[in-house]
Design an enzyme around this catalytic site. Structure first.
Site, PDB file in Angstrom:
ATOM      1  CG  ASP A 483      -2.237  -0.552   1.043  1.00 38.56           C
ATOM      2  OD1 ASP A 483      -2.724  -0.511  -0.096  1.00 38.56           O
ATOM      3  OD2 ASP A 483      -2.826  -1.038   2.022  1.00 38.56           O
TER       4      ASP A 483
HETATM    5  C1  GLC Z   1      -1.642  -3.603   5.375  1.00 39.62           C
HETATM    6  C2  GLC Z   1      -2.840  -3.681   4.479  1.00 39.62           C
HETATM    7  C3  GLC Z   1      -2.626  -4.623   3.338  1.00 39.62           C
HETATM    8  C4  GLC Z   1      -1.349  -4.312   2.643  1.00 39.62           C
HETATM    9  C5  GLC Z   1      -0.183  -4.285   3.598  1.00 39.62           C
HETATM   10  C6  GLC Z   1       1.107  -3.858   2.954  1.00 39.62           C
HETATM   11  O1  GLC Z   1      -1.514  -4.782   6.112  1.00 39.62           O
HETATM   12  O2  GLC Z   1      -3.983  -4.099   5.193  1.00 39.62           O
HETATM   13  O3  GLC Z   1      -3.703  -4.553   2.433  1.00 39.62           O
HETATM   14  O4  GLC Z   1      -1.165  -5.283   1.649  1.00 39.62           O
HETATM   15  O5  GLC Z   1      -0.453  -3.394   4.647  1.00 39.62           O
HETATM   16  O6  GLC Z   1       1.129  -2.518   2.651  1.00 39.62           O
HETATM   17  C1  GLC Z   2      -0.422   2.589   5.820  1.00 32.78           C
HETATM   18  C2  GLC Z   2       0.354   1.375   6.301  1.00 32.78           C
HETATM   19  C3  GLC Z   2       0.020   0.139   5.517  1.00 32.78           C
HETATM   20  C4  GLC Z   2      -1.464  -0.018   5.380  1.00 32.78           C
HETATM   21  C5  GLC Z   2      -2.138   1.259   4.882  1.00 32.78           C
HETATM   22  C6  GLC Z   2      -3.633   1.091   4.876  1.00 32.78           C
HETATM   23  O1  GLC Z   2      -0.020   2.979   4.592  1.00 32.78           O
HETATM   24  O2  GLC Z   2       1.743   1.566   6.274  1.00 32.78           O
HETATM   25  O3  GLC Z   2       0.582  -0.990   6.155  1.00 32.78           O
HETATM   26  O4  GLC Z   2      -1.733  -1.062   4.501  1.00 32.78           O
HETATM   27  O5  GLC Z   2      -1.795   2.338   5.700  1.00 32.78           O
HETATM   28  O6  GLC Z   2      -4.305   2.197   4.413  1.00 32.78           O
END
Ligand code: GLC
Ligand code: GLC
Length: 811
Positions: A483
């Site tokens: 993300d």
């Molecule tokens: C969080 C989100 C997931 C994403 C991950 C890596 O766990 O829930 O959707 O893949 O972060 O950014």
């Molecule tokens: C932030 C976190 C990530 C998560 C995301 C969800 O970027 O670092 O882990 O998946 O928020 O919106």
């Protein structure tokens, strides 16, 4: 250092001190009503949706951490204490908290009085039961005052914590006998209320926080408890609470129990009131009557145990490694069920007010629970598919109550659509229920546009296949699985969302990870199409997959590992030519799982690079070297200090991808080593470093670049649960559901001499014994099914049998 121990026979973790490094919690509830319950009885309850229908208030990020819960104050002479130590913090003579499957039991002892608090949510009722049992262990009579205390949330948790100009005037309650009815906003648009009751006659009650706690006292020293007498306060606005006062008189050796119930109740629109502005209490009275005796509570508690016994009998391993058995048979599957219910919405770290259910998260979670609750998995798939857009892309999130996509975030996370194929195929391999493919699913919840689920899968596939960038790799959009890899956002303003700033579709930035995902699930999609007789489409899909494999091998290979992405200027990300962030974990795991480079040695090389460059004693970091400065063209990933979260943290979710990938190339020793490093059960001894609960996975462990290397964060709600279960049950222990039956294909450490698995699959119980006499890591030499030798390693579907025995010899 440990703060408790595992009690496997009871499927419990027993915490022996309230002073855990973080609140160590449990989840209560299995259907629609849920409670989070910490080892000091902290936490909150909600119905269906932690944002919109919150029953009790919780203060996140507080000091001490865990503020708000269901608190029971015991006043025994001059001593006031709580069975769970908080909030009074009177030193207890004895304390344990047992977290079990859907229930917790806290037992505290002080001055020869024992208090046992059992908390659980009955299987199919919308309430939390708190049964307190007080036992006088002394040789003289005790006169005790027992006070309960919960604080109501005014339903919408976000509004409740921000909109004070309104909310300080809306709170309303009714009190009848021992029952407190919380009915804020019931007079207008709501037709639900909460009840907090106890099955005994009360000496008094309070519903105003200021009266109960006192204006200057706080929950540690409530005014009413200090005085030993309720104020019988009725709240008008401000902060409605529920508190009961019970007078208890106990002869030496005697016990008494009290059943408290916090419930959610709904009335039909035309039956809201029994008199002007007086709530219709009929359904509440019915609910209370189901739990008003010990025997009824015992029965509901037994039902809960039977429910879990049944669920956890579907896949069990019996091996020489006690920790492995414990993980697979109890805690990993339990955590998978929690992620099924919560996705990433409500924990102590996810406030429940934000993102609802993630599209990719929920699809991946399904991999871990589809064998446990296939019917519910089916419903979930349809809910998810309903949030897809007509062009095949999807909303990134949806709200569990409304099941509608979150417009504020929208779509454009280009890995999302492929996870739908992943979860539907997992469902089909588990159940063989191909009828789901004909199920009509809406687009953006618009039923008038519904088409069969199979068409949704096709649109998912096509969306990726037709949105390629300059290197013929998939466009990344706002981000992919990571993300925080925001290659099109270029955020420079504080407070902006890193993810949804800028255009959702850059025409240049590409993801090699999505390419790997496309190959893995494109292959599965093609085999599904062949299986249902759509050969022509299967061929087209395979042709697209082959093109993608070629693109990855050509432009996605960096010499010793797979490149991560290309940014909006077409510069590589995760390549030797980069100054920071030269190698990333995700494409190594996913491309190898997809079979890319297995034949020409690239797969082995990529995994070797992971071992050499990313591995640490606490797990594999997400990337190296960590970013030390903000790269606007890469986005949020470079906003984290080195070693945390996506910036070179050990992001537990994708460690099992490497374990799976290692099994693809036959490395059973290494696969198990990778598994062990992040597995909380093997880390129990260093709980003071790891800090999160030793019975569940956390999202992230601080990487080697962080000053707090080894420290876990964000426990419970993580895709790690589902992926670890997939890695262990299917890739390592090797019981793989296929469209046509169970395949046995273990890849294990060479010193593992064998193990047994019990697996319920399509209505039949399989007893599978794996023998490894020659100490190999992979390979099935022979297999017998009910004593008959069978060619290959797929157990034919047992048509009329309920029980099948399989013996597999590796070699
Ligand atoms: C969080 C989100 C997931 C994403 C991950 C890596 O766990 O829930 O959707 O893949 O972060 O950014
Ligand atoms: C932030 C976190 C990530 C998560 C995301 C969800 O970027 O670092 O882990 O998946 O928020 O919106």
């Amino acid at each position: 250092m440990k703060y408790g121990y595992f009690d496997d026979a009871n499927r419990e973790y027993v915490i022996t001190t309230p002073r855990t490094p973080l609140p160590w919690i449990n989840y209560l509830g299995s259907m629609e009503f849920f409670g989070l319950f910490s080892n000091t009885a902290g936490g909150y309850d909600f119905y269906k949706d932690a944002k919109l229908l919150r029953l009790t208030r919780y203060r996140y990020n507080n000091s001490p951490y865990d503020c708000g819960g269901r608190y029971y104050y015991i006043k025994d002479g001059d001593t006031v204490w709580n069975p769970g130590w908080q909030p009074v913090q009177t030193e207890l003579d004895a304390y344990t908290c047992r977290h079990g499957m859907g229930y917790s039991v806290i037992t505290g002892k002080k001055n020869d009085l024992e208090a046992e608090l059992l908390a659980f949510v009955p299987i199919s009722d919308n309430c939390e039961i708190n049964r307190i049992k007080l036992t006088n262990l002394s040789s003289s009579k005790k006169e005790i005052d027992l006070f309960s205390y919960i604080e109501f949330c005014l339903w919408n948790a976000e509004d409740d914590s921000t909109n004070f100009q309104r909310n300080f005037s809306t709170g309303e309650v009714e009190v009848i006998g021992s029952t407190i009815y919380h009915k804020t906003e019931y007079r207008e648009r709501r037709r639900h209320y909460a009840i907090y009751t106890v099955n005994k006659e009360v000496a008094g009650f309070d519903t105003s926080r200021d009266e109960f706690v006192g204006l200057y006292n706080g929950a540690r020293n409530p005014q009413v408890v200090a005085e030993g007498k309720s104020h019988n306060s009725e709240c008008h606005g401000w902060a409605p609470i529920g508190s009961h006062h019970l007078k208890v008189s106990l002869e030496p050796g005697a016990s008494e129990t009290f059943v408290f119930l916090l419930g959610y109740v709904e009335n039909p629109k035309d039956q809201k009131f029994e008199a002007p502005n007086v709530v219709n209490k009929k359904p509440a009275i019915e609910m209370m009557s189901k739990y008003d005796t010990d025997a009824k509570v015992d029965k509901a508690f037994d039902d809960l145990k039977v429910y879990w016994d049944e669920l956890l009998s579907k896949y069990t391993v019996n091996s020489e490694d006690e920790k492995l058995n414990r993980l697979v048979n109890i805690w990993n599957q339990y955590q998978c069920m929690i992620t099924f219910n919560m996705s990433r919405s409500a924990s102590y770290f996810e406030s429940g007010m934000g993102r609802g259910m993630g599209f990719r998260d929920s699809c991946q979670d399904l991999l871990g629970f589809v064998h446990l609750v296939p019917e519910r998995a089916r419903e979930r798939i349809i809910d998810i598919a309903n949030t897809q857009f007509e062009n095949g892309s999807t909303y990134h999130q949806y709200q569990p109550l409304t099941k509608r996509g979150n417009a504020a975030i929208g779509g454009g996370f280009n890995d999302d659509p492929l996870w739908l194929i992943a979860c539907v195929c997992a469902y089909l391999r588990e159940t063989g229920d191909f009828s789901i493919l004909d199920e009509k699913c809406a687009f953006d919840n618009d039923e008038s546009k519904a088409t069969p689920l199979l068409d949704h899968l096709d649109r998912s596939f096509t969306y990726i296949a037709t949105n390629l960038g300059p290197h013929a790799l998939p466009l990344i959009g706002r981000a992919d699985w990571n993300d925080c890899l925001n290659l099109n956002c270029f955020s420079e303003e504080p407070g902006e969302s890193f993810q949804i700033t800028g255009p959702s579709e850059g025409p240049v930035a590409e993801s090699v990870f999505i390419a790997g995902l496309f190959v893995k699930y494109g292959k599965e999609y093609a085999s599904l199409l062949s299986r249902i007789g759509k050969e022509d489409r299967a061929k087209e899909v395979t042709a697209e997959v082959d093109k993608m494999v070629a693109a990855v091998e050509d432009k996605g290979w960096d010499g010793e590992w797979f490149v991560r992405a290309y940014d909006a200027y077409s510069n590589p990300v995760g390549s030797k030519v980069c100054e920071e962030g030269q190698i990333y974990i995700e494409p190594q795991g996913m491309c190898v799982m997809a079979g890319i480079g297995v034949e020409n040695g690239k797969a082995e090389k990529a995994l070797k690079s992971v071992e050499e460059k990313l591995d640490t004693k606490f797990g594999i970091t997400l990337l190296q070297p960590a970013y030390t400065k903000y790269h606007v063209e890469l986005g949020e990933i470079t906003s984290y200090p080195p070693g945390y979260k996506e910036n070179a943290g050990i992001f537990c979710h994708n460690n099992p991808w490497i374990a799976c990938a290692e099994t693809v190339v036959g490395h059973g020793n290494r696969a198990f080593e990778v598994f062990k490093k992040t597995c909380p059960i093997y880390l129990e001894e260093i709980s003071e470093i790891h800090r999160t609960e030793p019975y569940v996975y956390c999202q992230m462990v601080a990487g080697c670049d962080a000053p707090t290397f080894g420290e876990g964060k964000n426990s419970w709600l993580t895709g790690t649960a589902a992926w670890t279960f997939t890695a262990m049950s299917q890739y390592i222990l090797g019981i793989q559901p296929t469209f046509d039956g169970l395949m046995v294909n273990p890849c294990i450490p060479s010193d593992n001499k064998g193990y047994k698995i019990k697996r319920t699959y399509r209505g039949c119980d399989y007893d599978i014994e794996i023998k490894n006499p020659n100490g190999v890591e992979k390979g099935v030499a022979s297999m017998t099914v009910d004593g008959q030798a069978v060619d290959g390693n797929i157990i034919p579907i047992a048509k009329d049998k309920k029980q099948v025995s399989v013996v597999v010899t590796m070699g």
